[in-house]
Design a protein around this motif. Structure first.
Motif, mmCIF file in Angstrom:
data_model
loop_
_atom_site.group_PDB
_atom_site.id
_atom_site.type_symbol
_atom_site.label_atom_id
_atom_site.label_comp_id
_atom_site.label_asym_id
_atom_site.label_seq_id
_atom_site.Cartn_x
_atom_site.Cartn_y
_atom_site.Cartn_z
ATOM 1 N N ARG A 185 33.634 45.114 50.912
ATOM 2 C CA ARG A 185 34.123 43.932 50.204
ATOM 3 C C ARG A 185 35.637 43.976 50.101
ATOM 4 N NH1 ARG A 185 29.562 43.003 45.603
ATOM 5 N NH2 ARG A 185 27.870 43.805 46.853
ATOM 6 N N GLU A 194 35.856 37.208 45.817
ATOM 7 C CA GLU A 194 35.257 38.348 46.522
ATOM 8 C C GLU A 194 34.844 37.913 47.925
ATOM 9 O OE1 GLU A 194 32.095 41.558 45.171
ATOM 10 O OE2 GLU A 194 31.142 39.648 45.644
ATOM 11 N N GLU A 208 37.785 47.476 48.254
ATOM 12 C CA GLU A 208 36.891 47.843 47.151
ATOM 13 C C GLU A 208 37.446 48.981 46.304
ATOM 14 O OE1 GLU A 208 32.346 47.777 47.814
ATOM 15 O OE2 GLU A 208 33.224 48.060 49.802
ATOM 16 N N TYR A 250 38.926 41.755 48.062
ATOM 17 C CA TYR A 250 39.187 40.885 46.919
ATOM 18 C C TYR A 250 40.551 40.236 47.106
ATOM 19 C CZ TYR A 250 35.207 43.325 45.039
ATOM 20 O OH TYR A 250 33.951 43.837 44.860
#
Length: 154
Positions: free
Chosen positions: A105, A54, A86, A107
């Protein structure tokens, strides 16, 4: 006498209004472009193939203009992986994505067995001001843990 006082009052008001309007400038100085930085929370520097990391990011502006938009592009010069937002949107390298929030965020999922992996993130506002962040990951080999199992025979 009253007419003279009224005339003097009118002349004073007119003189004051000419003075006020005469000192104004037609050049409005509206600032639309403000410098910005992109901050990231620390991330793991080792990642195994199939593992996800993350990345927490925040865009900080020195000022605010309601018409400022931010976009994100990414490149992966080393290694192989998938970068998602996200909301689950899978990012394609060199495509531009509009950022709806200034705090968000990403990933990153490694699909690489290479020793080193790098992703470069480019943030740009609609005034062509660009900031770059790079993330480097080393390959972490997944090791199988073997636990001691004792078997008792009767």
């Amino acid at each position: 006498m009253k007419k003279i006082l009224d005339l003097m009052m009118i002349l004073c008001c007119m003189a004051a209004s000419f003075f006020c309007f005469g000192s104004c400038s037609d050049d409005l100085n509206i600032q639309q472009e403000y410098p910005f930085t992109v901050e990231a929370m620390p991330v793991a520097d080792k990642i195994a193939s199939g593992q996800t990391v993350e990345i927490r990011l925040e865009i900080n502006e020195e000022g605010s203009f309601s018409g400022t938009l931010y976009t994100l592009r990414y490149f992966q010069p080393d290694g192989n992986g998938i970068l998602k937002m996200e909301d689950g949107t899978v990012l394609k390298p060199n495509d531009r994505y509009l950022l709806g929030e200034k705090k968000f965020r990403l990933y990153y999922t490694s699909k690489s067995t290479n020793e080193a992996q790098t992703i470069d993130l480019y943030f740009e506002n609609n005034w062509q001001d660009i900031r770059q962040l790079s993330f480097n990951f080393n390959n972490k080999k997944m090791e199988k843990e073997i636990s001691d199992v004792s078997v008792t025979l009767d």
